[in-house]
Enzyme design. Structure first.
Site, PDB file in Angstrom:
ATOM      1  N   GLU A 253       7.611   1.584   5.184  1.00 50.37           N
ATOM      2  CA  GLU A 253       7.112   0.538   6.075  1.00 50.37           C
ATOM      3  C   GLU A 253       7.427  -0.815   5.442  1.00 50.37           C
ATOM      4  OE1 GLU A 253       2.891   0.802   6.765  1.00 50.37           O
ATOM      5  OE2 GLU A 253       2.811  -1.045   7.948  1.00 50.37           O
TER       6      GLU A 253
ATOM      7  N   HIS B 265       0.836  -1.211   0.000  1.00 53.10           N
ATOM      8  CA  HIS B 265       0.000   0.000   0.000  1.00 53.10           C
ATOM      9  C   HIS B 265       0.861   1.247   0.000  1.00 53.10           C
ATOM     10  CE1 HIS B 265       0.518  -0.692   4.454  1.00 53.10           C
ATOM     11  NE2 HIS B 265       0.677   0.614   4.463  1.00 53.10           N
TER      12      HIS B 265
ATOM     13  N   HIS C 226       3.667   7.568   3.282  1.00 54.23           N
ATOM     14  CA  HIS C 226       4.659   6.491   3.311  1.00 54.23           C
ATOM     15  C   HIS C 226       4.373   5.456   2.232  1.00 54.23           C
ATOM     16  CE1 HIS C 226       1.539   4.643   6.005  1.00 54.23           C
ATOM     17  NE2 HIS C 226       1.978   3.513   5.493  1.00 54.23           N
TER      18      HIS C 226
END
Lengths: 146, 146
Positions: free
Chosen positions: B138, B8, B89
């Site tokens: 991440e 994502h 992010h």
């Protein structure tokens, strides 16, 4: 309009060579395309391929690396504010670019310039980030399979 | 390490409700998950599903909408600098989170806090944007199919 595939995210960099080394050596990228110039857009670009949900490399959302080309490159301002580079835009696919342009125009969204040929060889346009929840948004027509 | 799927991209917003309306009405999203709180991370999140290369909705890279939760939410600073919200992010999948953590530690990358359970219920950690070409990154362990 239906939300299309997230074709790529655009990542600005001062140096495509440094970014390619980073994606290969730090992130473990296996496929990166050759860089090429897009003089009409004032950028040099290349694509890092990622795997899709079943692990097929090249079928996932790509990372488009964009480096300034020429003194008037539109990403020089972004890099002045973000010297390390970073996330610059998102790009969604549509089946019909003219229909998509009419859709966003009808919603009163600001379109940045004419529809033109993008890095994948299909027509694209950009929408103003202030009208798109803070995201510079590229709309591109899905490439046809050959 | 091999580059994993782009699971994502995280998009910060002042209001998940406004963002969901935007993704549905402006961008034509068909599937959006219910928002839920992640108190340990100081955020409320939900996911917008996108199609993959063959058009299957929910198999493409997701958009994670993140809204501040609580006064100390780590995304309040981002929203102060970017009042309209925006790209926050990127999140890549790995098969083994401990191996990935050791990999990035070995490269001298700054890891932000301990490995913890993320929004998809699998272990995650974040890497400092200054060590990651300007991108808050991440790393999450791929969810196992049930």
């Amino acid at each position: 309009m239906k939300l299309g595939r997230l074709n790529h995210i655009g990542v600005a960099t001062r140096s495509i060579a440094d970014s390619v080394a980073y994606y290969r050596e730090t992130m473990g990228a296996e496929q990166v395309t050759q860089p090429f110039d897009l003089p009409a857009q004032g950028v040099k670009v290349c694509f890092v391929d990622t795997p899709d949900a079943v692990g097929e490399v090249g079928k996932g959302t790509q990372i488009e690396l964009i480096e300034p080309l020429g003194e008037d490159s539109p990403i020089r301002g972004f890099l002045a504010k973000n010297p390390a580079g970073g996330q610059h835009h998102v790009c969604y696919e549509v089946t019909d670019i003219a229909e998509a342009r009419a859709w966003f125009e009808g919603l009163g969204k600001r379109i940045l310039g004419p529809t033109r040929v993008g890095a994948h060889g299909t027509p694209i346009f950009f929408l103003h980030p202030k009208d798109m929840m803070g995201q510079l948004t590229e709309i591109m027509e899905t490439p046809r399979e050959h």
